[in-house]
Write an enzyme that holds these catalytic residues in place. Structure first.
Site, mmCIF file in Angstrom:
data_model
loop_
_atom_site.group_PDB
_atom_site.id
_atom_site.type_symbol
_atom_site.label_atom_id
_atom_site.label_comp_id
_atom_site.label_asym_id
_atom_site.label_seq_id
_atom_site.Cartn_x
_atom_site.Cartn_y
_atom_site.Cartn_z
ATOM 1 N N SER A 1 -2.479 -9.893 -13.287
ATOM 2 C CA SER A 1 -2.013 -9.024 -14.378
ATOM 3 C C SER A 1 -2.485 -9.598 -15.701
ATOM 4 O O SER A 1 -2.621 -10.817 -15.856
ATOM 5 C CB SER A 1 -0.483 -8.976 -14.382
ATOM 6 O OG SER A 1 -0.034 -8.347 -15.568
ATOM 7 N N TYR B 1 7.306 -13.576 -14.051
ATOM 8 C CA TYR B 1 6.144 -12.764 -13.655
ATOM 9 C C TYR B 1 4.850 -13.385 -14.191
ATOM 10 O O TYR B 1 3.858 -13.508 -13.465
ATOM 11 C CB TYR B 1 6.343 -11.354 -14.196
ATOM 12 C CG TYR B 1 5.293 -10.341 -13.797
ATOM 13 C CD1 TYR B 1 5.285 -9.778 -12.522
ATOM 14 C CD2 TYR B 1 4.317 -9.914 -14.699
ATOM 15 C CE1 TYR B 1 4.338 -8.831 -12.165
ATOM 16 C CE2 TYR B 1 3.374 -8.969 -14.348
ATOM 17 C CZ TYR B 1 3.386 -8.425 -13.079
ATOM 18 O OH TYR B 1 2.438 -7.485 -12.730
ATOM 19 N N ALA C 1 0.809 -1.233 0.000
ATOM 20 C CA ALA C 1 0.000 0.000 0.000
ATOM 21 C C ALA C 1 0.833 1.270 0.000
ATOM 22 O O ALA C 1 0.286 2.359 0.071
ATOM 23 C CB ALA C 1 -0.934 -0.007 1.211
HETATM 24 P P1 NAP Z 1 4.638 -0.667 -7.386
HETATM 25 O O1 NAP Z 1 4.340 0.760 -7.627
HETATM 26 O O2 NAP Z 1 6.017 -1.177 -7.640
HETATM 27 O O3 NAP Z 1 4.226 -1.017 -5.879
HETATM 28 C C1 NAP Z 1 4.442 -2.305 -5.371
HETATM 29 C C2 NAP Z 1 3.986 -2.335 -3.932
HETATM 30 O O4 NAP Z 1 4.313 -3.640 -3.411
HETATM 31 C C3 NAP Z 1 4.694 -1.305 -3.085
HETATM 32 O O5 NAP Z 1 3.792 -0.747 -2.155
HETATM 33 C C4 NAP Z 1 5.756 -2.124 -2.373
HETATM 34 O O6 NAP Z 1 6.057 -1.524 -1.133
HETATM 35 C C5 NAP Z 1 5.023 -3.451 -2.185
HETATM 36 N N1 NAP Z 1 5.944 -4.555 -1.932
HETATM 37 C C6 NAP Z 1 6.925 -5.031 -2.726
HETATM 38 N N2 NAP Z 1 7.583 -6.018 -2.109
HETATM 39 C C7 NAP Z 1 7.011 -6.160 -0.890
HETATM 40 C C8 NAP Z 1 7.251 -7.005 0.226
HETATM 41 N N3 NAP Z 1 8.232 -7.932 0.212
HETATM 42 N N4 NAP Z 1 6.462 -6.877 1.319
HETATM 43 C C9 NAP Z 1 5.478 -5.954 1.357
HETATM 44 N N5 NAP Z 1 5.198 -5.136 0.341
HETATM 45 C C10 NAP Z 1 5.959 -5.229 -0.770
HETATM 46 O O7 NAP Z 1 3.688 -1.603 -8.234
HETATM 47 P P2 NAP Z 1 2.197 -1.386 -8.798
HETATM 48 O O8 NAP Z 1 2.319 -1.076 -10.232
HETATM 49 O O9 NAP Z 1 1.395 -0.531 -7.900
HETATM 50 O O10 NAP Z 1 1.703 -2.905 -8.720
HETATM 51 C C11 NAP Z 1 0.827 -3.377 -7.722
HETATM 52 C C12 NAP Z 1 0.355 -4.759 -8.141
HETATM 53 O O11 NAP Z 1 -0.292 -4.650 -9.412
HETATM 54 C C13 NAP Z 1 1.487 -5.763 -8.332
HETATM 55 O O12 NAP Z 1 1.062 -7.027 -7.877
HETATM 56 C C14 NAP Z 1 1.685 -5.769 -9.824
HETATM 57 O O13 NAP Z 1 2.229 -6.991 -10.269
HETATM 58 C C15 NAP Z 1 0.275 -5.574 -10.308
HETATM 59 N N6 NAP Z 1 0.188 -5.053 -11.679
HETATM 60 C C16 NAP Z 1 0.710 -3.837 -12.005
HETATM 61 C C17 NAP Z 1 0.598 -3.390 -13.314
HETATM 62 C C18 NAP Z 1 1.135 -2.063 -13.770
HETATM 63 O O14 NAP Z 1 1.119 -1.796 -14.983
HETATM 64 N N7 NAP Z 1 1.604 -1.197 -12.888
HETATM 65 C C19 NAP Z 1 -0.023 -4.185 -14.279
HETATM 66 C C20 NAP Z 1 -0.543 -5.410 -13.904
HETATM 67 C C21 NAP Z 1 -0.438 -5.844 -12.602
HETATM 68 P P3 NAP Z 1 7.501 -1.507 -0.428
HETATM 69 O O15 NAP Z 1 8.526 -1.492 -1.512
HETATM 70 O O16 NAP Z 1 7.440 -0.287 0.407
HETATM 71 O O17 NAP Z 1 7.531 -2.753 0.388
#
Ligand code: NAP
Length: 238
Positions: A131, A144, A13
């Site tokens: 995704s 992924y 979050a």
């Molecule tokens: P993001 O901006 O990189 O954010 C990822 C979040 O996951 C951050 O809050 C990060 O917080 C947290 N995280 C990572 N490793 C962690 C851990 N070990 N423990 C707890 N928290 C952790 O990514 P996003 O784009 O918002 O993606 C969110 C979700 O949507 C992911 O599952 C991603 O695969 C999916 N998604 C994204 C896209 C896209 O285009 N952006 C598309 C399809 C799916 P900290 O680093 O502070 O821990």
């Protein structure tokens, strides 16, 4: 599910899609706890707790603390995820398993823990962020895509196990969303990728949050095991 404020847990979050989901639930008056390793800048009404979801012991103790303070968790948004892109022939075992461990195994652990209380209270909503890459299989994303496709089968198996207890488990499959995860690709590449999206643009995290709100709402009480693509049409027909 009642309309009264619910206890909502969002993993990952601190930014991006998770931060938008946490903010959206908080804005509608729910009690929201955001979990991630760093704080980010929590939206008003979102309580942040530091958690690395890879640490099984910390996951267990964090859930114990949250349930002690707030009671049962009504809604879980299992969102935390990472990428470690690399062409398959160059991808190390570590790069493959790191992504599976984080996106699939750690998500299972969090869902299993949330379900324990939901099963007892005979209600609950889980929203899993997969995704569109699970279906499209983009180059450089063997790890992924495997993790995100795995989430779908896993979510459906778990959804069947708990459906009779008024617990729903649904999957959102985002397309290309403007967050830190995609910004590393660079503006030129993102612009080129946007031309492949029928909507002609990247999505915003709030557009994923809107679907999460719907899946957690009384209107979605008879939806379980569904996959909702929120992708501007990118994965249409897959
Ligand atoms: P993001 O901006 O990189 O954010 C990822 C979040 O996951 C951050 O809050 C990060 O917080 C947290 N995280 C990572 N490793 C962690 C851990 N070990 N423990 C707890 N928290 C952790 O990514 P996003 O784009 O918002 O993606 C969110 C979700 O949507 C992911 O599952 C991603 O695969 C999916 N998604 C994204 C896209 C896209 O285009 N952006 C598309 C399809 C799916 P900290 O680093 O502070 O821990």
């Amino acid at each position: 599910m009642s309309d009264s404020p619910r206890v909502v847990l969002v993993t990952g979050a601190s930014r991006g899609i998770g931060a938008a989901c946490a903010a959206a639930f908080a804005d509608q008056g729910d009690v929201v706890i955001g979990l991630s390793r760093s704080d980010g800048e929590p939206h008003q009404g979102v309580e942040h707790r530091t958690l690395d979801v890879l640490n099984a012991q910390d996951v267990a103790s964090t859930f114990d603390e949250i349930e002690g303070a707030h009671g049962s968790i009504d809604v879980l948004v299992a969102n935390a995820g990472i990428t470690r892109d690399q062409l398959s022939i160059r991808m190390s075992d570590e790069e493959f398993s790191e992504v599976i461990e984080m996106n699939l195994t750690a998500t299972f652990r969090v869902m299993r823990r949330a379900l324990k209380r939901m099963v007892r209270q005979r209600s609950g909503r889980i929203i899993v962020i997969s995704s569109i890459g699970a279906f499209m299989g983009l180059p450089g994303q063997a790890n992924y895509a495997a993790s995100k496709a795995g989430l779908i089968g896993m979510a459906r198996a778990m959804a069947r196990e708990v459906a009779s207890r008024s617990i729903t488990i649904n999957v959102i499959a985002p397309g290309l969303i403007a967050t830190d995860m995609t910004s590393v690709l660079g503006e030129d590449r993102l612009a080129a990728m946007a031309t492949q999206v029928p909507a002609g643009r990247l999505g915003q995290p709030e557009e994923i949050a809107g679907t999460a709100l719907f899946l957690a709402s009384p209107s979605a009480s008879y939806i379980t095991g569904a996959i909702i693509a929120v992708d501007g049409g990118l994965g249409m027909g897959l």
